[in-house]
Design a protein around this motif. Structure first.
Motif, PDB file in Angstrom:
ATOM      1  N   HIS A  38      -5.729   5.480   2.772  1.00  0.00           N
ATOM      2  CA  HIS A  38      -6.176   6.795   2.327  1.00  0.00           C
ATOM      3  C   HIS A  38      -5.184   7.448   1.373  1.00  0.00           C
ATOM      4  CE1 HIS A  38      -8.051  10.803   2.576  1.00  0.00           C
ATOM      5  NE2 HIS A  38      -9.124  10.147   2.958  1.00  0.00           N
ATOM      6  N   ASN A  39      -3.921   7.062   1.427  1.00  0.00           N
ATOM      7  CA  ASN A  39      -2.919   7.639   0.536  1.00  0.00           C
ATOM      8  C   ASN A  39      -3.152   7.265  -0.920  1.00  0.00           C
ATOM      9  OD1 ASN A  39      -1.517   8.889   2.660  1.00  0.00           O
ATOM     10  ND2 ASN A  39      -0.306   7.042   3.059  1.00  0.00           N
TER      11      ASN A  39
ATOM     12  N   ARG B 139     -11.352   6.691   7.180  1.00  0.00           N
ATOM     13  CA  ARG B 139     -10.409   5.711   7.738  1.00  0.00           C
ATOM     14  C   ARG B 139     -10.833   4.320   7.260  1.00  0.00           C
ATOM     15  NH1 ARG B 139     -10.913   4.829  12.792  1.00  0.00           N
ATOM     16  NH2 ARG B 139      -8.809   4.045  13.156  1.00  0.00           N
ATOM     17  N   PHE B 140      -9.919   3.655   6.564  1.00  0.00           N
ATOM     18  CA  PHE B 140     -10.161   2.289   6.123  1.00  0.00           C
ATOM     19  C   PHE B 140      -8.800   1.627   5.921  1.00  0.00           C
ATOM     20  CE2 PHE B 140      -9.934   4.915   2.316  1.00  0.00           C
ATOM     21  CZ  PHE B 140      -9.084   4.197   1.487  1.00  0.00           C
ATOM     22  N   GLY B 141      -8.790   0.333   5.698  1.00  0.00           N
ATOM     23  CA  GLY B 141      -7.522  -0.334   5.451  1.00  0.00           C
ATOM     24  C   GLY B 141      -7.484  -1.759   5.968  1.00  0.00           C
TER      25      GLY B 141
ATOM     26  N   PRO C  21     -10.126  -3.745  13.499  1.00  0.00           N
ATOM     27  CA  PRO C  21     -10.599  -3.486  12.131  1.00  0.00           C
ATOM     28  C   PRO C  21     -11.327  -2.152  12.041  1.00  0.00           C
ATOM     29  CG  PRO C  21     -12.000  -5.109  13.220  1.00  0.00           C
ATOM     30  CD  PRO C  21     -10.816  -4.904  14.113  1.00  0.00           C
ATOM     31  N   VAL C  22     -11.174  -1.500  10.896  1.00  0.00           N
ATOM     32  CA  VAL C  22     -11.773  -0.187  10.696  1.00  0.00           C
ATOM     33  C   VAL C  22     -12.986  -0.324   9.785  1.00  0.00           C
ATOM     34  CG1 VAL C  22     -11.393   2.144   9.828  1.00  0.00           C
ATOM     35  CG2 VAL C  22      -9.535   0.927  10.963  1.00  0.00           C
TER      36      VAL C  22
ATOM     37  N   GLY D 158     -10.675  -6.162   7.468  1.00  0.00           N
ATOM     38  CA  GLY D 158     -10.435  -4.775   7.106  1.00  0.00           C
ATOM     39  C   GLY D 158     -11.365  -4.337   6.003  1.00  0.00           C
ATOM     40  N   THR D 159     -11.198  -3.088   5.567  1.00  0.00           N
ATOM     41  CA  THR D 159     -12.006  -2.522   4.505  1.00  0.00           C
ATOM     42  C   THR D 159     -11.093  -1.868   3.485  1.00  0.00           C
ATOM     43  OG1 THR D 159     -12.284  -0.546   5.887  1.00  0.00           O
ATOM     44  CG2 THR D 159     -14.102  -2.124   5.860  1.00  0.00           C
ATOM     45  N   VAL D 160     -11.486  -1.925   2.229  1.00  0.00           N
ATOM     46  CA  VAL D 160     -10.743  -1.255   1.159  1.00  0.00           C
ATOM     47  C   VAL D 160     -11.738  -0.498   0.297  1.00  0.00           C
ATOM     48  CG1 VAL D 160      -8.906  -2.974   1.153  1.00  0.00           C
ATOM     49  CG2 VAL D 160     -10.836  -3.241  -0.422  1.00  0.00           C
ATOM     50  N   LEU D 161     -11.237   0.492  -0.408  1.00  0.00           N
ATOM     51  CA  LEU D 161     -12.092   1.318  -1.258  1.00  0.00           C
ATOM     52  C   LEU D 161     -11.990   0.823  -2.695  1.00  0.00           C
ATOM     53  CD1 LEU D 161     -13.830   3.901  -0.710  1.00  0.00           C
ATOM     54  CD2 LEU D 161     -11.925   5.201  -1.701  1.00  0.00           C
TER      55      LEU D 161
END
Length: 233
Positions: A24-25, A39-41, A48-49, A74-77
């Motif tokens: 998120h940063n 929330r992801f990452g 896992p989120v 995991g997940t990424v944006l």
């Protein structure tokens, strides 16, 4: 042997034309995300989120939820022409991805295809994703509204009127589609349109049941998360 840094590098190379946010940063301050995406990452030390809105579809997509819990790394944006959430998995060939679009909003009120979908499928697009498909083929998952079409556009017949109310909602990537009839509203009143037998669709199918089954078969070689994490250590 694969490390977390290796995973990050592969993702950055795969989506080189986009900005990738790994937590998120990294998200621009002026970007407003759906609450379920906050929330992801790729934190491999914890569970896992992924958007918890998926859990309300555990009856419709049990195999997908099971895959998340057992194999999702995991997940990424992804920030490109649009904002998407990337789901990261690993199979015998290496990393692979599913991409989910932002949940749809009020603009869908004027979207003819959206208005023709069964209520439960509309809820998926509003609450979870506007499409959730294998990257980069945009197949093997619920299609985004922008990728949906009418089966009449796919039929090579002089009279295609019989298929004008059939809206595609899932492509298997090989020319076949799961579709719904805009004249009906039940999730169990869908059809499978086979491109090799265009005039003989399989009628009265449960669209969620078929989508879940096809995705389960397609993703059956995905490696368990515990196996990948063990190698990371």
């Amino acid at each position: 042997m694969i490390t977390l840094n290796d995973i990050i590098q592969v993702i950055e190379n795969t989506f080189a034309d986009c900005k990738i946010c790994f937590d998120h940063n990294d998200v621009p301050a002026d970007l407003c995300l759906p609450k379920s995406w906050e929330r992801f990452g790729l934190n491999l030390e914890s569970s896992p989120v992924y958007p918890q809105s998926w859990n309300s579809f555990s009856n419709e997509f049990p195999s997908v939820i099971s895959l998340f819990n057992g194999s999702l790394l995991g997940t990424v944006l992804m920030l490109g022409a649009s904002v998407k959430l990337v789901y990261v998995f690993h199979d015998a060939n290496g990393l692979y991805y599913y991409v989910g679009g932002m949940p749809v909003e009020a603009y869908t009120a004027d979207n003819v295809n959206f208005n023709g979908l069964p209520a439960r499928l509309q809820e998926f697009y509003r609450d979870v994703h506007d499409g959730y498909t294998f990257f980069p083929a945009r197949s093997m998952g619920p299609q985004s509204l922008g990728d949906q079409s009418r089966v009449s556009d796919l039929v090579d017949e002089d009279d295609d009127s019989f298929a004008k109310q059939w809206i595609t909602v899932f492509s298997n990537g090989a020319g076949d589609y799961v579709a719904v009839d805009a004249a009906k509203r039940g999730d169990t009143e869908g059809l499978i349109w086979w491109h090799e037998h265009p005039m003989v669709p399989e009628l009265d199918v449960d669209v969620f049941e078929v989508m879940n089954a096809w995705m389960a078969i397609f993703l059956e070689d995905t490696k368990p998360r515990d196996e990948i994490i063990a190698k990371l250590h």
